[in-house]
Write an enzyme that holds these catalytic residues in place. Structure first.
Site, PDB file in Angstrom:
ATOM      1  N   LYS A  11       0.794  -1.099   0.020  1.00 28.66           N
ATOM      2  CA  LYS A  11       0.162  -0.088  -0.139  1.00 28.66           C
ATOM      3  C   LYS A  11       1.022   1.123  -0.030  1.00 28.66           C
ATOM      4  O   LYS A  11       2.131   1.323   0.542  1.00 28.66           O
ATOM      5  CB  LYS A  11      -0.853  -0.043   1.241  1.00 28.66           C
ATOM      6  N   PRO A  99       9.776  -4.337  -1.176  1.00 29.63           N
ATOM      7  CA  PRO A  99      10.778  -3.756  -0.325  1.00 29.63           C
ATOM      8  C   PRO A  99      10.556  -3.820   1.353  1.00 29.63           C
ATOM      9  O   PRO A  99       9.263  -3.420   1.495  1.00 29.63           O
ATOM     10  CB  PRO A  99      11.316  -2.434  -0.758  1.00 29.63           C
ATOM     11  N   VAL A 100      11.597  -4.305   1.947  1.00 29.50           N
ATOM     12  CA  VAL A 100      11.151  -4.359   3.355  1.00 29.50           C
ATOM     13  C   VAL A 100      11.506  -3.136   4.272  1.00 29.50           C
ATOM     14  O   VAL A 100      12.528  -2.208   3.823  1.00 29.50           O
ATOM     15  CB  VAL A 100      12.035  -5.562   4.079  1.00 29.50           C
ATOM     16  N   ALA A 102       9.879  -0.281   4.476  1.00 25.15           N
ATOM     17  CA  ALA A 102       9.696   0.709   3.203  1.00 25.15           C
ATOM     18  C   ALA A 102       8.689   1.544   3.303  1.00 25.15           C
ATOM     19  O   ALA A 102       8.535   2.776   2.672  1.00 25.15           O
ATOM     20  CB  ALA A 102       9.693  -0.362   2.079  1.00 25.15           C
ATOM     21  N   LEU A 104       5.618   0.547   3.063  1.00 26.09           N
ATOM     22  CA  LEU A 104       4.591  -0.099   1.927  1.00 26.09           C
ATOM     23  C   LEU A 104       3.810  -0.981   2.598  1.00 26.09           C
ATOM     24  O   LEU A 104       3.180  -1.799   2.122  1.00 26.09           O
ATOM     25  CB  LEU A 104       5.383  -0.532   0.785  1.00 26.09           C
ATOM     26  N   ALA A 105       3.683  -1.417   3.750  1.00 19.42           N
ATOM     27  CA  ALA A 105       3.099  -2.439   4.675  1.00 19.42           C
ATOM     28  C   ALA A 105       3.433  -3.763   4.099  1.00 19.42           C
ATOM     29  O   ALA A 105       2.569  -4.733   4.212  1.00 19.42           O
ATOM     30  CB  ALA A 105       1.519  -2.175   4.430  1.00 19.42           C
ATOM     31  N   GLY A 106       4.808  -3.996   3.640  1.00 15.31           N
ATOM     32  CA  GLY A 106       4.981  -5.323   3.284  1.00 15.31           C
ATOM     33  C   GLY A 106       4.803  -6.458   4.376  1.00 15.31           C
ATOM     34  O   GLY A 106       4.185  -7.484   4.126  1.00 15.31           O
ATOM     35  N   SER A 108       2.860  -6.176   7.109  1.00 14.48           N
ATOM     36  CA  SER A 108       1.382  -6.242   7.355  1.00 14.48           C
ATOM     37  C   SER A 108       0.474  -6.889   6.380  1.00 14.48           C
ATOM     38  O   SER A 108      -0.421  -7.822   6.664  1.00 14.48           O
ATOM     39  CB  SER A 108       0.780  -4.811   7.386  1.00 14.48           C
ATOM     40  N   THR A 109       0.882  -6.754   5.091  1.00 17.46           N
ATOM     41  CA  THR A 109      -0.176  -7.487   4.210  1.00 17.46           C
ATOM     42  C   THR A 109       0.613  -8.895   3.958  1.00 17.46           C
ATOM     43  O   THR A 109      -0.317  -9.758   3.711  1.00 17.46           O
ATOM     44  CB  THR A 109       0.466  -6.764   2.522  1.00 17.46           C
ATOM     45  N   ASP A 141      -1.889  -1.588  10.238  1.00 17.46           N
ATOM     46  CA  ASP A 141      -1.977  -1.428   8.786  1.00 17.46           C
ATOM     47  C   ASP A 141      -2.621  -2.788   8.349  1.00 17.46           C
ATOM     48  O   ASP A 141      -3.143  -2.800   7.092  1.00 17.46           O
ATOM     49  CB  ASP A 141      -0.640  -1.286   8.010  1.00 17.46           C
TER      50      ASP A 141
HETATM   51  O1  C5P Z   1       0.821  -0.805  14.561  1.00 14.20           O
HETATM   52  P1  C5P Z   1       2.308  -0.909  13.988  1.00 14.20           P
HETATM   53  O2  C5P Z   1       3.072  -2.133  14.823  1.00 14.20           O
HETATM   54  O3  C5P Z   1       2.526  -1.109  12.507  1.00 14.20           O
HETATM   55  O4  C5P Z   1       3.136   0.328  14.547  1.00 14.20           O
HETATM   56  C1  C5P Z   1       4.524   0.346  14.650  1.00 14.20           C
HETATM   57  C2  C5P Z   1       5.017   1.681  15.425  1.00 14.20           C
HETATM   58  O5  C5P Z   1       4.400   2.900  14.855  1.00 14.20           O
HETATM   59  C3  C5P Z   1       4.142   1.511  16.951  1.00 14.20           C
HETATM   60  O6  C5P Z   1       4.871   0.689  17.759  1.00 14.20           O
HETATM   61  C4  C5P Z   1       4.018   2.964  17.270  1.00 14.20           C
HETATM   62  O7  C5P Z   1       5.379   3.324  17.807  1.00 14.20           O
HETATM   63  C5  C5P Z   1       3.892   3.758  16.095  1.00 14.20           C
HETATM   64  N1  C5P Z   1       2.640   4.041  15.722  1.00 14.20           N
HETATM   65  C6  C5P Z   1       1.746   5.078  16.193  1.00 14.20           C
HETATM   66  N2  C5P Z   1       0.410   5.452  15.883  1.00 14.20           N
HETATM   67  C7  C5P Z   1      -0.109   4.606  15.043  1.00 14.20           C
HETATM   68  C8  C5P Z   1       0.421   3.597  14.405  1.00 14.20           C
HETATM   69  C9  C5P Z   1       1.668   3.459  14.715  1.00 14.20           C
HETATM   70  O8  C5P Z   1       2.349   5.731  17.165  1.00 14.20           O
HETATM   71  N3  C5P Z   1      -1.547   4.959  14.838  1.00 14.20           N
END
Ligand code: C5P
Length: 317
Positions: A11, A99-100, A102, A104-106, A108-109, A141
């Site tokens: 994404k 790409p990791v 990045a 791009l939510a690699g 997460s997807t 994501d």
């Molecule tokens: O949810 P995810 O693991 O992708 O988020 C990675 C990091 O990004 C979280 O540990 C947090 O520090 C930060 N984050 C945030 N607020 C969000 C999404 C992510 O502070 N809404």
């Protein structure tokens, strides 16, 4: 043993606004997320042993519990112990194109694909919203990656409102292979530098999150006006990432100064920068020009396009 092969698209963020703090330590966001054609392939297969195995063709991707795809499988085992007992363990093979680290939510997807794949393997019949809810416990994501397309995301990023699909806007992505930006660092630094401007009371937070629904970029998306969409791209995290990563800043500048680029922006917490184009021909042309302007083998460039879906089943045997 049954297996499914799934397509897991990346994404980009067409819009990312940081609105305030949350009591769980995350940030309240207002985003517009867009699936793109660049995708990983995930094979999910039942195995007779009661284990989870992850394989990946990319040396940088871990295959242990630190991999979000692994954690997605663990979550399914915890949630559905009877199905696990009936169908056995799961082997997950990831063919990486995205790409990791990045923006791009690699990861997460990949996790979203594992949820969808195990739902099919174990014949659970979960709904999209059930899959999204499971996904939200893995990462902000992941819920979007399940159905993909074009959507407004608020809250932590997990509250989704689908928008009409935007297909066929052409994109060039640019990412330095060895450059990674920590998402946690980007948000933490943003809080340190700009936390004073956060909205503090919940009514105003909600009003600001709702405002994105009637914002200029959403109107442009509803009008399918790619030129206007490109003019309204926005990402608050650029304010902390660009000053610290001059290479990302330079990519932004180079794209912004090329003729034919509708608009350019960093995706998520970076370091990938994307640019939007009317046609694939223009995108290919600018890709070549950027390649000539930056002579560095570390720089990866991809031509892709907006797509209308998230996880898809490619085949099953
Ligand atoms: O949810 P995810 O693991 O992708 O988020 C990675 C990091 O990004 C979280 O540990 C947090 O520090 C930060 N984050 C945030 N607020 C969000 C999404 C992510 O502070 N809404």
């Amino acid at each position: 043993m049954r297996s499914y092969s799934l397509i897991a698209p990346a994404k980009i963020n067409l819009y990312l606004e940081i609105i305030g703090d949350r009591s769980d330590g995350y940030h309240e966001l207002a985003m517009i997320l867009q699936s793109i054609g660049l995708a990983d392939e995930i094979d999910v297969r039942s195995i007779s042993s009661e284990n989870i195995h992850v394989h990946c063709n990319h040396p940088q991707v871990p295959t242990d519990k630190t991999n979000l795809a692994y954690r997605a499988a663990e979550l399914m085992v915890r949630q559905f112990p009877e199905a696990f007992a009936k169908y056995g363990g799961v082997e997950i093979s990831i063919k990486k194109q995205i790409p990791v680290a990045a923006g791009l939510a690699g990861g997460s997807t990949n996790a979203a694909a594992v949820l969808v794949g195990i739902d099919l393997l174990w014949k659970l019949g979960l709904t999209q919203s059930e899959l999204e809810e499971l996904g939200s416990t893995l990462g902000s994501d992941v819920p979007f990656c399940v159905a993909g397309g074009t959507a407004i995301a608020t809250g932590r990023g997990e509250q989704l409102s689908p928008l009409p699909s935007l297909d066929n806007i052409c994109i060039v992505l640019a990412k330095y292979r060895s450059l990674e930006v920590s998402t946690a660092w980007a948000y933490k630094t943003y809080r340190q530098q700009f936390g004073d401007s956060y909205i503090r009371d919940s009514d105003n937070l909600e009003a600001r999150a709702n405002a994105v629904h009637s914002g200029a970029i959403v109107k442009a998306i509803l009008d399918k006006d790619s030129g206007e969409i490109a003019q309204k791209l926005h990402n608050d995290l650029e304010r902390v990432v660009l000053p610290v990563y001059p290479q990302v800043f330079q990519l932004r500048e180079i794209f912004a100064n090329q003729e034919g680029v509708l608009g350019t922006m960093m995706s998520g917490s970076g370091p990938t920068v994307f640019a939007l184009f009317e046609s694939e021909q223009q995108a290919e042309k600018i890709k070549l020009q950027v390649r000539e302007a930056i002579v560095d083998e570390d720089l990866e460039l991809f031509v892709t396009r907006t797509i209308t879906h998230g996880i898809q089943v490619a085949s099953s045997v």
